[in-house]
Scaffold this motif. Structure first.
Motif, PDB file in Angstrom:
ATOM      1  N   THR A   1     -10.455   7.106  -0.571  1.00 40.07           N
ATOM      2  CA  THR A   1      -9.189   6.962   0.123  1.00 40.07           C
ATOM      3  C   THR A   1      -9.426   6.197   1.420  1.00 40.07           C
ATOM      4  O   THR A   1     -10.463   6.372   2.065  1.00 40.07           O
ATOM      5  CB  THR A   1      -8.548   8.323   0.433  1.00 40.07           C
ATOM      6  OG1 THR A   1      -7.313   8.131   1.111  1.00 40.07           O
ATOM      7  CG2 THR A   1      -9.449   9.194   1.287  1.00 40.07           C
TER       8      THR A   1
ATOM      9  N   MET B   1      -7.493   5.679   4.892  1.00 37.80           N
ATOM     10  CA  MET B   1      -6.356   6.127   5.681  1.00 37.80           C
ATOM     11  C   MET B   1      -5.675   4.976   6.401  1.00 37.80           C
ATOM     12  O   MET B   1      -4.467   5.004   6.637  1.00 37.80           O
ATOM     13  CB  MET B   1      -6.798   7.193   6.685  1.00 37.80           C
ATOM     14  CG  MET B   1      -7.351   8.459   6.044  1.00 37.80           C
ATOM     15  SD  MET B   1      -6.223   9.183   4.827  1.00 37.80           S
ATOM     16  CE  MET B   1      -4.849   9.650   5.885  1.00 37.80           C
TER      17      MET B   1
ATOM     18  N   GLN C   1      -3.795   3.230   3.734  1.00 41.47           N
ATOM     19  CA  GLN C   1      -2.937   4.183   3.030  1.00 41.47           C
ATOM     20  C   GLN C   1      -3.000   3.961   1.512  1.00 41.47           C
ATOM     21  O   GLN C   1      -1.977   3.874   0.834  1.00 41.47           O
ATOM     22  CB  GLN C   1      -1.489   4.068   3.522  1.00 41.47           C
ATOM     23  CG  GLN C   1      -1.291   4.575   4.937  1.00 41.47           C
ATOM     24  CD  GLN C   1      -1.398   6.105   5.022  1.00 41.47           C
ATOM     25  OE1 GLN C   1      -0.603   6.835   4.461  1.00 41.47           O
ATOM     26  NE2 GLN C   1      -2.413   6.577   5.721  1.00 41.47           N
ATOM     27  N   LYS C   2      -4.223   3.890   1.008  1.00 39.69           N
ATOM     28  CA  LYS C   2      -4.418   3.650  -0.410  1.00 39.69           C
ATOM     29  C   LYS C   2      -5.474   4.594  -0.985  1.00 39.69           C
ATOM     30  O   LYS C   2      -6.367   5.051  -0.277  1.00 39.69           O
ATOM     31  CB  LYS C   2      -4.870   2.197  -0.666  1.00 39.69           C
ATOM     32  CG  LYS C   2      -3.799   1.150  -0.446  1.00 39.69           C
ATOM     33  CD  LYS C   2      -4.352  -0.240  -0.766  1.00 39.69           C
ATOM     34  CE  LYS C   2      -3.288  -1.310  -0.570  1.00 39.69           C
ATOM     35  NZ  LYS C   2      -3.828  -2.668  -0.862  1.00 39.69           N
ATOM     36  N   PHE C   3      -5.330   4.858  -2.283  1.00 38.66           N
ATOM     37  CA  PHE C   3      -6.362   5.516  -3.062  1.00 38.66           C
ATOM     38  C   PHE C   3      -6.994   4.475  -3.981  1.00 38.66           C
ATOM     39  O   PHE C   3      -6.313   3.584  -4.493  1.00 38.66           O
ATOM     40  CB  PHE C   3      -5.774   6.625  -3.951  1.00 38.66           C
ATOM     41  CG  PHE C   3      -5.465   7.899  -3.227  1.00 38.66           C
ATOM     42  CD1 PHE C   3      -6.488   8.710  -2.752  1.00 38.66           C
ATOM     43  CD2 PHE C   3      -4.150   8.314  -3.037  1.00 38.66           C
ATOM     44  CE1 PHE C   3      -6.201   9.899  -2.101  1.00 38.66           C
ATOM     45  CE2 PHE C   3      -3.868   9.494  -2.387  1.00 38.66           C
ATOM     46  CZ  PHE C   3      -4.890  10.294  -1.916  1.00 38.66           C
TER      47      PHE C   3
ATOM     48  N   HIS D   1      -0.731   5.905  -1.065  1.00 37.83           N
ATOM     49  CA  HIS D   1      -0.646   7.350  -0.815  1.00 37.83           C
ATOM     50  C   HIS D   1       0.718   7.901  -1.214  1.00 37.83           C
ATOM     51  O   HIS D   1       0.826   9.028  -1.698  1.00 37.83           O
ATOM     52  CB  HIS D   1      -0.915   7.638   0.662  1.00 37.83           C
ATOM     53  CG  HIS D   1      -2.371   7.648   1.002  1.00 37.83           C
ATOM     54  ND1 HIS D   1      -2.867   8.171   2.171  1.00 37.83           N
ATOM     55  CD2 HIS D   1      -3.462   7.214   0.317  1.00 37.83           C
ATOM     56  CE1 HIS D   1      -4.184   8.047   2.199  1.00 37.83           C
ATOM     57  NE2 HIS D   1      -4.562   7.469   1.093  1.00 37.83           N
ATOM     58  N   SER D   2       1.768   7.103  -0.989  1.00 39.91           N
ATOM     59  CA  SER D   2       3.119   7.580  -1.265  1.00 39.91           C
ATOM     60  C   SER D   2       3.335   7.856  -2.747  1.00 39.91           C
ATOM     61  O   SER D   2       4.237   8.615  -3.116  1.00 39.91           O
ATOM     62  CB  SER D   2       4.148   6.560  -0.779  1.00 39.91           C
ATOM     63  OG  SER D   2       3.946   5.298  -1.415  1.00 39.91           O
TER      64      SER D   2
ATOM     65  N   GLU E   1       0.457  16.571   7.821  1.00 39.34           N
ATOM     66  CA  GLU E   1      -0.809  15.857   7.648  1.00 39.34           C
ATOM     67  C   GLU E   1      -1.655  16.652   6.681  1.00 39.34           C
ATOM     68  O   GLU E   1      -1.883  17.849   6.877  1.00 39.34           O
ATOM     69  CB  GLU E   1      -1.535  15.731   8.984  1.00 39.34           C
ATOM     70  CG  GLU E   1      -0.955  14.715   9.921  1.00 39.34           C
ATOM     71  CD  GLU E   1      -1.691  13.390   9.852  1.00 39.34           C
ATOM     72  OE1 GLU E   1      -2.867  13.365   9.451  1.00 39.34           O
ATOM     73  OE2 GLU E   1      -1.065  12.372  10.203  1.00 39.34           O
TER      74      GLU E   1
ATOM     75  N   LEU F   1      -6.267  15.782   0.054  1.00 42.89           N
ATOM     76  CA  LEU F   1      -6.328  16.223  -1.334  1.00 42.89           C
ATOM     77  C   LEU F   1      -7.494  17.189  -1.498  1.00 42.89           C
ATOM     78  O   LEU F   1      -8.630  16.876  -1.131  1.00 42.89           O
ATOM     79  CB  LEU F   1      -6.503  15.012  -2.247  1.00 42.89           C
ATOM     80  CG  LEU F   1      -6.579  15.274  -3.750  1.00 42.89           C
ATOM     81  CD1 LEU F   1      -5.275  15.881  -4.253  1.00 42.89           C
ATOM     82  CD2 LEU F   1      -6.894  13.977  -4.496  1.00 42.89           C
TER      83      LEU F   1
ATOM     84  N   PHE G   1      -2.561  19.446  -2.100  1.00 44.88           N
ATOM     85  CA  PHE G   1      -2.911  18.950  -0.773  1.00 44.88           C
ATOM     86  C   PHE G   1      -2.918  20.110   0.213  1.00 44.88           C
ATOM     87  O   PHE G   1      -2.062  20.995   0.155  1.00 44.88           O
ATOM     88  CB  PHE G   1      -1.911  17.896  -0.310  1.00 44.88           C
ATOM     89  CG  PHE G   1      -1.934  16.631  -1.113  1.00 44.88           C
ATOM     90  CD1 PHE G   1      -2.674  15.541  -0.688  1.00 44.88           C
ATOM     91  CD2 PHE G   1      -1.223  16.528  -2.297  1.00 44.88           C
ATOM     92  CE1 PHE G   1      -2.692  14.365  -1.422  1.00 44.88           C
ATOM     93  CE2 PHE G   1      -1.233  15.368  -3.045  1.00 44.88           C
ATOM     94  CZ  PHE G   1      -1.972  14.282  -2.609  1.00 44.88           C
TER      95      PHE G   1
ATOM     96  N   SER H   1     -14.241   9.654   3.275  1.00 47.95           N
ATOM     97  CA  SER H   1     -13.346   8.887   2.420  1.00 47.95           C
ATOM     98  C   SER H   1     -13.632   9.080   0.939  1.00 47.95           C
ATOM     99  O   SER H   1     -12.921   8.563   0.094  1.00 47.95           O
ATOM    100  CB  SER H   1     -13.456   7.387   2.756  1.00 47.95           C
ATOM    101  OG  SER H   1     -14.748   6.904   2.458  1.00 47.95           O
TER     102      SER H   1
END
Length: 423
Positions: free
Chosen positions: A132, A134, A137-139, A154-155, A164, A167, A177, A409
């Protein structure tokens, strides 16, 4: 004893009909994840004039196949329950594209009879949620069936975050989460495929709660989450369980001694297995139905970086063997319950071991799901996959998201996309 039942539910509506709120990039990523009965799904665009057959080059044999047009009158007269069965067995990307055909198909993911059909459909494959970022904002998710990386926002996994969070567990198409800092007594559960999520009621009072694992009962569409204190003050291991049937927490039995649990669990035949380390190293089993702890009397060798794996109803352990303080090999053992001992079933080939462990750190992480086990060394970008069923090894392509990899991460969770998983 139960907790406050004031958890809030949240469902995000689809801004784009038929796409479940997914961006076009995400739909394209999902389209490449199509897997049927564990084999690769070859996708292709067949362009033919209306009312005419189109030619398709068979992806495996190379032969040309004639695709006959559908009889509109026949298909339009099918009963709705047969429509449901056909839609439920479609690859998920195809299903999401077809939701724009009509209002009923767009709303069908909220229909209980359709979800009941989906529950009887076998898995369409899984993703490894590896990293991930931050800032972006991606996996980064890896699909072992197509051997490709996918960048997912992330969305997508948490449509409307309550706080906040990070996972901490996955099970049966759901993601769990946990809040950070002062919010660490709160959990939320989401199904990214249906864009639904739930904020769970706060946990019972517990110092530095640590989520051991999450278990899904697919038949009844319920789940449980096991939590223990991250810092143990007394001489026993206390634990609490969240039960989605009652939307509440309750205290489970205690283990009458101090233990420190290792990250990673395996769920087999109603038991959630975990490992303890230090002077009291061993295997612990939590009976999910009864809410009781059991300690397995198993002969243990000195193993570094141990990780439990559930594979086809058997409990396996991955770990390293050291000589004079240096990691020399990585092995896979199977627990023989009758003999109460670990039996070696596989060893990482020397050539692969020497390539993966180039540095002197030689601390590795291990993630597993189904037949697949993934290895990565803490200071390396190399990642190695092992297929336990086919007994084959291969290197993963480089993921751009872990170019500046940090320990925080790395995720190492698996996610099985499912429409029928209820939050």
């Amino acid at each position: 004893m139960s907790g406050d039942n004031s958890g809030d539910d949240c469902m995000e509506t689809d801004p784009v009909p038929g796409y479940g709120g997914c961006s076009s990039d995400l739909v394209r990523s999902l389209a490449s994840l199509s897997v049927v009965n564990g084999s690769r799904k070859h996708t292709g665009v067949e362009k033919g004039e209306r009312g005419k057959a189109s030619l398709n080059l068979h992806p495996c044999s190379g032969r040309r196949e004639t695709v006959e047009p559908l009889d509109e009158e026949l298909w339009s007269s099918l009963p709705e329950h047969l429509h449901d069965i056909i839609l439920a067995w479609l690859p998920l990307p195809s299903f999401f594209r077809l939701r724009c055909v009509c209002k009923r198909w767009n709303d069908i993911i909220n229909v209980k009879s359709f979800l009941s059909v989906c529950s009887r459909v076998p898995s369409q494959g899984s993703l490894f949620l590896m990293f991930t970022d931050m800032l972006q904002q991606k996996f980064a998710a890896y699909d072992p069936t197509t051997q490709r990386w996918h960048m997912l926002p992330h969305s997508f996994f948490l449509p409307c975050p309550y706080f906040e969070s990070v996972l901490v567990a996955t099970a049966g198409g759901l993601l769990c989460f946990q809040g950070t800092g002062a919010q660490n007594r709160y959990l939320s559960v989401s199904n990214p495929m249906t864009r639904t999520q739930r904020k769970l009621p706060p946990m019972l009072n517990m110092k530095s709660p640590y989520v051991v694992g999450m278990v899904m009962d697919r038949e009844h569409q319920t789940y449980k989450i096991l939590v223990v204190p991250g810092h143990q003050d007394g001489d026993s291991l206390t634990s609490q369980v969240y039960d989605s049937r009652t939307n509440s927490w309750y205290m489970a039995s205690s283990l009458p001694r101090r233990v420190a649990l290792i990250t990673g669990t395996a769920f087999i035949n109603g038991y959630l297995y975990s490992m303890s380390f230090g002077a009291t190293a061993g295997v612990l089993a939590f009976d999910v139905h009864e809410g009781t702890w059991h300690e397995l009397k198993v002969r243990m060798s000195q193993v570094v970086c141990p990780q439990l794996i559930g594979h086809r109803g058997q409990l396996l352990m991955v770990g390293g063997v050291e000589e004079y303080g240096t990691l020399r090999s990585v092995h896979l053992w199977r627990l023989d319950m009758a003999r109460s001992e670990w039996l070696e079933v596989q060893c990482m080939p020397d050539t692969l071991f020497n390539t993966l462990f180039k540095s002197q750190h030689r601390h590795f992480l291990c993630f597993s799901h189904g037949d697949y086990v993934c290895f990565t060394e803490s200071s390396s970008r190399e990642m190695l996959m092992y297929d336990m069923y086919r007994n084959s090894w291969w290197w993963l392509p480089v993921c751009t998201l872990n170019s500046n990899l940090q320990a925080g991460s790395v995720l190492g969770f698996s996610f099985e996309p499912r429409l029928d998983a209820q939050v």
